[in-house]
Design an enzyme around this catalytic site. Structure first.
Site, PDB file in Angstrom:
ATOM      1  N   HIS A 123      -8.281   6.730  12.434  1.00 40.11           N
ATOM      2  CA  HIS A 123      -7.951   7.755  11.626  1.00 40.11           C
ATOM      3  C   HIS A 123      -8.639   8.971  11.604  1.00 40.11           C
ATOM      4  CE1 HIS A 123      -6.278   4.939   7.738  1.00 40.11           C
ATOM      5  NE2 HIS A 123      -5.477   5.209   8.864  1.00 40.11           N
ATOM      6  N   ARG A 159      -8.550  -8.280   3.578  1.00 43.86           N
ATOM      7  CA  ARG A 159      -7.531  -7.372   4.001  1.00 43.86           C
ATOM      8  C   ARG A 159      -8.083  -6.085   4.957  1.00 43.86           C
ATOM      9  NH1 ARG A 159      -2.600  -5.074   0.435  1.00 43.86           N
ATOM     10  NH2 ARG A 159      -1.658  -3.733   2.253  1.00 43.86           N
ATOM     11  N   GLU A 191       0.354  -2.089  15.800  1.00 44.31           N
ATOM     12  CA  GLU A 191      -0.142  -2.776  14.574  1.00 44.31           C
ATOM     13  C   GLU A 191       0.123  -4.592  14.882  1.00 44.31           C
ATOM     14  OE1 GLU A 191      -1.660  -1.319  12.407  1.00 44.31           O
ATOM     15  OE2 GLU A 191      -0.832   0.513  12.143  1.00 44.31           O
ATOM     16  N   LYS A 237       0.739  -1.235   0.051  1.00 42.31           N
ATOM     17  CA  LYS A 237       0.100   0.010   0.007  1.00 42.31           C
ATOM     18  C   LYS A 237       0.715   1.212  -0.209  1.00 42.31           C
ATOM     19  CE  LYS A 237      -4.312  -1.087   2.248  1.00 42.31           C
ATOM     20  NZ  LYS A 237      -5.314  -0.874   3.576  1.00 42.31           N
ATOM     21  N   HIS A 266      -8.696   1.458  12.811  1.00 41.29           N
ATOM     22  CA  HIS A 266      -8.475   2.505  11.942  1.00 41.29           C
ATOM     23  C   HIS A 266      -9.538   3.084  11.638  1.00 41.29           C
ATOM     24  CE1 HIS A 266      -4.685   0.265  11.920  1.00 41.29           C
ATOM     25  NE2 HIS A 266      -4.223   1.076  11.010  1.00 41.29           N
ATOM     26  N   HIS A 309       0.427   7.595  14.998  1.00 36.74           N
ATOM     27  CA  HIS A 309      -0.444   6.684  14.219  1.00 36.74           C
ATOM     28  C   HIS A 309      -0.586   5.372  14.898  1.00 36.74           C
ATOM     29  CE1 HIS A 309      -2.669   4.502  10.957  1.00 36.74           C
ATOM     30  NE2 HIS A 309      -1.843   3.202  11.246  1.00 36.74           N
ATOM     31  N   LYS A 332       0.092 -11.048   8.166  1.00 32.19           N
ATOM     32  CA  LYS A 332      -0.242 -10.140   7.392  1.00 32.19           C
ATOM     33  C   LYS A 332       0.017 -10.708   5.827  1.00 32.19           C
ATOM     34  CE  LYS A 332      -0.052  -5.496   5.634  1.00 32.19           C
ATOM     35  NZ  LYS A 332       0.591  -3.878   6.107  1.00 32.19           N
ATOM     36  N   GLU A 385      -7.640  -5.577  -1.184  1.00 36.12           N
ATOM     37  CA  GLU A 385      -8.630  -5.176  -0.069  1.00 36.12           C
ATOM     38  C   GLU A 385     -10.083  -5.194  -0.466  1.00 36.12           C
ATOM     39  OE1 GLU A 385      -7.182  -2.264   2.692  1.00 36.12           O
ATOM     40  OE2 GLU A 385      -9.037  -1.588   2.815  1.00 36.12           O
ATOM     41  N   ASN A 417      -7.654  -3.007   9.097  1.00 38.65           N
ATOM     42  CA  ASN A 417      -8.122  -1.593   9.294  1.00 38.65           C
ATOM     43  C   ASN A 417      -8.842  -1.629  10.680  1.00 38.65           C
ATOM     44  OD1 ASN A 417      -7.547   0.344   7.236  1.00 38.65           O
ATOM     45  ND2 ASN A 417      -8.518  -1.454   6.154  1.00 38.65           N
TER      46      ASN A 417
HETATM   47  N1  GLY Z   1      -1.959  -1.297   6.735  1.00 35.08           N
HETATM   48  C1  GLY Z   1      -3.126  -1.802   6.400  1.00 35.08           C
HETATM   49  C2  GLY Z   1      -2.822  -2.716   5.205  1.00 35.08           C
HETATM   50  O1  GLY Z   1      -1.852  -2.974   4.807  1.00 35.08           O
HETATM   51  O2  GLY Z   1      -3.812  -3.118   4.609  1.00 35.08           O
END
Ligand code: GLY
Length: 370
Positions: A255, A244, A188, A146, A251, A267, A230, A240, A248
């Site tokens: 966010h 995926r 994370e 991303k 988030h 963050h 991941k 996504e 989030n």
């Molecule tokens: N940081 C979230 C993703 O890579 O989808």
């Protein structure tokens, strides 16, 4: 009317390695040479990283015979802007960097996102390698392709999916991180463990001190586990469409908090608060039991993360700030809700659940009183 159907060849599957280990700049050089046989490297980094490690990296690259264009931007989230992106691109164009050059994204999450986005659009796309220097970038942002910049209307709303040639994680860079920055990255890992791997969540909880002290085995295990999880998600759903979105978790609200705090909050810390709010939402929506809620809140207390910070923010404003979230569909707010520790609640087979404005405000009221 003439209709010409255009059928392009499907792209071959992409594959690239992620190296995780205790290396030094020399090891990184060997790996860069293994994956890139051109001559021109553009290093994109920030001022902090440049000060600590810039000269060494540049010297080694030059000794290895590369032409190096070394570009630095200000440290912090503000570098993820159209302005900074354009400045980098113009510098590259002025230096006649062609499409055979390689970009080396050398830094934390901001640099990875920004340099990756420059790579994805410069002359319609050039190669890049991620060389993350922070825990957050190793655990999350350097993996999965991303890339993005921010706008005043929200974070990461402009960007692309663009995979690097390789990701090189040299854990020795972590030694220069403060405890705060280590926690920032660890969030994370907590995020992915809470959604996907109960055992790893408890491992992290029970080995927290060791992990925060960067004890070799414990920190490596946590990074490897988080990255493996991941990778599984990204392999299944790179763009996504559904799965995926679990990445989030925390988030949607995180966010919104970052936006209201004008990105002055780190963050990971914003996501941690987002996780607490979203855990409470899952509880109010009867998806998650109280025992799990308490375990999660207690764990965050060990990290010194409580909901106190939310008291200064207006609850309605937080709910309203979720409106630009990328997961939203037809104006409805979407959120990842836990079913239990290590599992996400599904709604019609989708990992994101639609939530109401009022449940956000109610959960904020409840956790601020806690
Ligand atoms: N940081 C979230 C993703 O890579 O989808």
């Amino acid at each position: 009317m003439t209709i010409l159907n255009v059928r392009l060849k499907p792209e071959p599957p992409k594959e690239f390695p992620i190296y995780i280990g205790l290396g030094d700049t020399l090891t990184a050089m060997t790996l860069i040479k293994k994956h890139y046989n051109g001559k021109q490297i553009v290093v994109i980094t920030d001022r902090n990283v440049a000060k600590l490690y810039g000269d060494k990296l540049k010297n080694y690259l030059e000794i290895d015979g590369f032409n190096v264009l070394f570009l630095t931007v200000n440290s912090g989230e503000s570098a993820k802007s159209t302005l900074v992106k354009e400045k980098l691109e113009l510098q590259m164009l002025e230096q006649k960097i062609d499409r055979h050059a390689l970009i080396l994204a050398f830094g934390g999450g901001v640099i990875g996102d920004l340099a990756g986005f420059v790579a994805s659009t410069y002359m319609r796309g050039i190669k890049y390698i991620q060389l993350p220097t922070t825990l957050l970038a190793m655990i999350d942002s350097s993996v999965g392709g991303k890339t993005a910049i921010n706008t005043k209307l929200g974070k990461n709303l402009i960007g692309s999916f663009y995979q690097p040639l390789a990701v090189i994680m040299d854990l020795t860079y972590l030694n220069s991180l403060s405890k705060k920055m280590r926690i920032n990255g660890l969030i994370e890992a907590i995020k992915i463990f809470l959604t996907s791997d109960r055992d790893s969540f408890y491992f992290l909880r029970d080995n927290l001190d060791k992990v925060l002290k960067l004890d070799g085995d414990a920190i490596k295990l946590v990074i490897e586990k988080a990255v493996k999880l991941k990778v599984q998600v990204v392999e299944e759903d790179e763009k996504e469409q559904n799965l995926r979105m679990i990445l989030n978790f925390g988030h949607t609200i995180g966010h919104a908090i970052e936006k209201l705090e004008k990105y002055k909050i780190l963050h990971g810390y914003a996501v941690a608060l987002g996780i607490l709010v979203e855990v409470k939402i899952a509880h109010l929506m009867k998806k998650l039991n109280e025992n799990d809620v308490n375990i999660i809140f207690d764990f965050f207390k060990k990290l010194n993360i409580t909901t106190k910070r939310l008291r200064t923010l207006n609850k309605e404003d937080i709910a309203l700030a979720t409106i630009g979230d990328k997961k939203n569909k037809q104006g409805e707010i979407s959120c990842i809700l836990l079913k239990n520790i290590g599992k996400v609640a599904l709604e019609n087979g989708m990992v994101a659940t639609q939530i109401s404005h009022s449940v956000i405000v109610d959960s904020l009221k409840k956790i601020i009183e806690k």
